[in-house]
Design a protein around this motif. Structure first.
Motif, PDB file in Angstrom:
ATOM      1  N   GLN A 180     -89.184  20.148  30.728  1.00 57.65           N
ATOM      2  CA  GLN A 180     -89.790  21.405  31.151  1.00 57.65           C
ATOM      3  C   GLN A 180     -88.830  22.588  30.982  1.00 57.65           C
ATOM      4  OE1 GLN A 180     -93.101  21.210  31.735  1.00 57.65           O
ATOM      5  NE2 GLN A 180     -92.631  19.084  31.212  1.00 57.65           N
ATOM      6  N   ARG A 181     -89.348  23.653  30.372  1.00 59.31           N
ATOM      7  CA  ARG A 181     -88.699  24.960  30.236  1.00 59.31           C
ATOM      8  C   ARG A 181     -87.401  24.914  29.431  1.00 59.31           C
ATOM      9  NH1 ARG A 181     -88.837  28.562  35.566  1.00 59.31           N
ATOM     10  NH2 ARG A 181     -88.819  30.210  33.997  1.00 59.31           N
ATOM     11  N   LEU A 182     -87.222  23.865  28.643  1.00 61.88           N
ATOM     12  CA  LEU A 182     -86.084  23.872  27.731  1.00 61.88           C
ATOM     13  C   LEU A 182     -86.301  24.972  26.695  1.00 61.88           C
ATOM     14  CD1 LEU A 182     -85.433  20.067  27.087  1.00 61.88           C
ATOM     15  CD2 LEU A 182     -84.328  21.580  28.747  1.00 61.88           C
ATOM     16  N   SER A 183     -85.230  25.658  26.327  1.00 62.41           N
ATOM     17  CA  SER A 183     -85.335  26.759  25.376  1.00 62.41           C
ATOM     18  C   SER A 183     -85.695  26.231  23.995  1.00 62.41           C
ATOM     19  CB  SER A 183     -84.009  27.516  25.305  1.00 62.41           C
ATOM     20  OG  SER A 183     -83.024  26.717  24.663  1.00 62.41           O
ATOM     21  N   PRO A 184     -86.233  27.097  23.116  1.00 61.07           N
ATOM     22  CA  PRO A 184     -86.492  26.658  21.736  1.00 61.07           C
ATOM     23  C   PRO A 184     -85.236  26.115  21.060  1.00 61.07           C
ATOM     24  CG  PRO A 184     -87.615  28.730  22.172  1.00 61.07           C
ATOM     25  CD  PRO A 184     -86.747  28.460  23.375  1.00 61.07           C
ATOM     26  N   ASP A 185     -84.072  26.724  21.346  1.00 65.82           N
ATOM     27  CA  ASP A 185     -82.831  26.227  20.754  1.00 65.82           C
ATOM     28  C   ASP A 185     -82.519  24.813  21.241  1.00 65.82           C
ATOM     29  OD1 ASP A 185     -82.438  28.525  19.309  1.00 65.82           O
ATOM     30  OD2 ASP A 185     -80.978  29.394  20.697  1.00 65.82           O
ATOM     31  N   SER A 186     -82.730  24.567  22.531  1.00 66.29           N
ATOM     32  CA  SER A 186     -82.479  23.232  23.061  1.00 66.29           C
ATOM     33  C   SER A 186     -83.442  22.213  22.472  1.00 66.29           C
ATOM     34  CB  SER A 186     -82.591  23.238  24.593  1.00 66.29           C
ATOM     35  OG  SER A 186     -81.499  23.917  25.184  1.00 66.29           O
ATOM     36  N   MET A 187     -84.698  22.602  22.321  1.00 67.31           N
ATOM     37  CA  MET A 187     -85.675  21.675  21.730  1.00 67.31           C
ATOM     38  C   MET A 187     -85.323  21.372  20.280  1.00 67.31           C
ATOM     39  SD  MET A 187     -87.841  20.786  24.042  1.00 67.31           S
ATOM     40  CE  MET A 187     -89.189  20.117  23.066  1.00 67.31           C
ATOM     41  N   GLN A 188     -84.929  22.393  19.535  1.00 63.61           N
ATOM     42  CA  GLN A 188     -84.534  22.177  18.143  1.00 63.61           C
ATOM     43  C   GLN A 188     -83.298  21.283  18.062  1.00 63.61           C
ATOM     44  OE1 GLN A 188     -83.979  25.795  15.930  1.00 63.61           O
ATOM     45  NE2 GLN A 188     -83.291  24.752  14.079  1.00 63.61           N
ATOM     46  N   PHE A 226     -78.014  29.433  32.397  1.00 65.91           N
ATOM     47  CA  PHE A 226     -77.915  30.688  31.652  1.00 65.91           C
ATOM     48  C   PHE A 226     -79.257  31.082  31.038  1.00 65.91           C
ATOM     49  CE2 PHE A 226     -73.661  28.765  31.532  1.00 65.91           C
ATOM     50  CZ  PHE A 226     -72.925  29.794  32.111  1.00 65.91           C
ATOM     51  N   ASP A 227     -80.007  30.095  30.536  1.00 62.71           N
ATOM     52  CA  ASP A 227     -81.289  30.404  29.899  1.00 62.71           C
ATOM     53  C   ASP A 227     -82.260  31.070  30.860  1.00 62.71           C
ATOM     54  OD1 ASP A 227     -80.287  29.233  27.599  1.00 62.71           O
ATOM     55  OD2 ASP A 227     -81.307  27.307  27.925  1.00 62.71           O
ATOM     56  N   LEU A 228     -82.200  30.709  32.138  1.00 66.77           N
ATOM     57  CA  LEU A 228     -83.087  31.298  33.146  1.00 66.77           C
ATOM     58  C   LEU A 228     -82.496  32.565  33.773  1.00 66.77           C
ATOM     59  CD1 LEU A 228     -84.272  28.044  35.002  1.00 66.77           C
ATOM     60  CD2 LEU A 228     -85.448  29.300  33.179  1.00 66.77           C
ATOM     61  N   GLY A 229     -81.332  32.975  33.315  1.00 67.19           N
ATOM     62  CA  GLY A 229     -80.706  34.193  33.834  1.00 67.19           C
ATOM     63  C   GLY A 229     -80.138  34.038  35.230  1.00 67.19           C
ATOM     64  N   LEU A 230     -79.861  32.785  35.639  1.00 63.15           N
ATOM     65  CA  LEU A 230     -79.364  32.576  37.000  1.00 63.15           C
ATOM     66  C   LEU A 230     -77.948  33.106  37.170  1.00 63.15           C
ATOM     67  CD1 LEU A 230     -80.672  28.940  37.575  1.00 63.15           C
ATOM     68  CD2 LEU A 230     -81.830  31.114  38.055  1.00 63.15           C
TER      69      LEU A 230
END
Length: 299
Positions: free
Chosen positions: A181-189, A217-221
C-alpha cells in the motif's frame, strides 16, 4: 482455524524458535508485571484521570523488527499512557487497525492523557491517522533500526516472508496486501526490476526495509513537527537521552522508568549481512538519510 488457535500456534512456533524467555519479553506475558501495571494505571485514573475525549492519540509506526516493543515497554510504564498493541482485539484485527470510527471511540472514551497504538501494518496510513478527528491532535513516532540488524531479526522471526511478498508485488498479485500500500512509483518500479527467483531472503528483507522506511520521506513525514523519527541504535546507545527526546516530543515528564528496561550497548560489531550490491547501496544511502533526519530533529 479460530483466531485463538492461530495465535496459540504462532506463539508456540516462536517460543520453540527464539526461546520462551524471548517470547515472554517481547509479548509482555508476565502476569504479575501486567497486573501491577494495570493497578498503577487504575490508581492514576482515580486520582489524575483526565476528562473523556481529551486524550492524545499516539501512533508508533515503522518496519517490523525495529525495536518498537522496546519503545512501548518504556511508555507503558507511565500510568498516564493507555496502550493498544497489535494483539489487542478492541483496536486491531489480524494486526491491522480496525476502522477509524472504532479507533476514534477508543481515544474519546479514554481517561488517560495518551492512547498509544502500534499499527505497524498501517504505517503507510500514518498521515491519515494523524488527521483523525480528536479534540487533542495526535502525534506519531516512526521507529527504525539499522538495516543489517533488522534483516537478521526478520529472517529469524519470519523466514523468507519478505521474499514471498515482494515476489507477489512484482508479479502484480499483491492486491490488498498491506505491504504494497502507498508505495511510490519509484519503489514499485524498483521491486519489479529484480529477479525474485534468484534473490536471497536476506536481500529481500533489506529491500523491504528500504521501501517501507522510504515512506517516511515519500509521505512528507520528515517535514512535519508532529512526527518524531526514533533510531533504535541511538536509543540503546544512550537510553536516557533517547527516552528524554520521546518524552519531550509528547509533552510528558521524563522519569527513569522510561529507560530502565533498556540495556545500554554500543553499536554492534557483527559483520554486515551479505546483500545484493544494488540493495546494499540503496539501504546504506537511506540509512544515512535517516540519520541526518534524526540529527536535524535533535538540533
Amino acid at each position: 482455524m479460530s483466531e485463538l488457535t492461530r495465535k496459540a500456534a504462532r506463539h508456540w512456533r516462536w517460543a520453540r524458535q527464539d526461546g520462551l524467555s524471548t517470547l515472554i519479553e517481547e509479548d509482555d506475558l508476565r502476569p504479575l508485571s501486567r497486573t501491577s501495571r494495570a493497578w498503577r494505571k487504575w490508581r492514576w485514573r482515580r486520582s489524575h484521570g483526565v476528562d473523556g475525549g481529551t486524550a492524545m492519540p499516539v501512533w508508533l509506526v515503522g518496519v517490523q523488527r525495529s525495536g518498537t516493543n522496546m519503545v512501548v515497554r518504556g511508555l507503558e510504564e507511565s500510568p498516564e499512557v493507555e496502550v493498544h498493541n497489535e494483539n489487542d482485539g478492541a483496536a486491531f484485527e489480524h494486526f491491522r487497525l480496525r476502522g477509524d470510527a472504532a479507533v476514534q471511540r477508543i481515544v474519546l472514551s479514554s481517561r488517560h492523557r495518551y492512547v498509544l497504538f502500534k499499527p505497524l501494518c498501517d504505517s503507510h496510513r500514518v498521515d491519515e491517522l494523524l488527521a483523525l478527528d480528536t479534540p487533542t491532535p495526535g502525534r506519531a513516532i516512526w521507529a527504525y533500526r539499522g538495516v543489517d540488524a533488522r534483516v537478521r531479526s526478520a529472517l529469524a522471526k519470519f523466514g523468507d516472508a519478505n521474499l514471498r511478498v515482494l515476489t507477489e508485488i512484482a508479479a502484480g498479485r499483491a492486491g490488498d496486501l498491506w505491504q504494497a500500500q502507498r508505495l511510490s512509483p519509484d519503489s514499485m518500479q524498483l521491486i519489479r526490476s529484480f529477479d525474485w527467483g534468484s534473490t536471497s531472503p536476506a536481500s529481500a528483507a533489506a529491500l523491504f526495509w528500504y521501501v517501507r522506511n522510504s515512506l517516511f520521506f515519500d509521505l512528507g513525514l520528515d517535514r512535519r513537527d508532529d512526527v518524531l523519527l526514533s533510531s533504535y541504535d541511538a536509543l540503546v546507545a544512550d537510553p536516557e537521552a533517547g527516552t528524554r527526546a520521546l518524552a519531550a516530543f509528547l509533552g510528558m515528564a521524563w522519569h527513569a522508568g522510561l529507560a530502565g528496561h533498556i540495556e545500554r550497548r554500543d553499536a554492534g560489531t557483527a559483520a554486515p549481512v551479505d546483500l545484493d550490491p544494488r540493495v546494499r547501496r540503496l539501504c546504506d544511502g537511506l540509512e544515512s538519510r535517516l540519520a541526518v533526519a534524526v540529527a536535524a530533529q535533535r538540533s
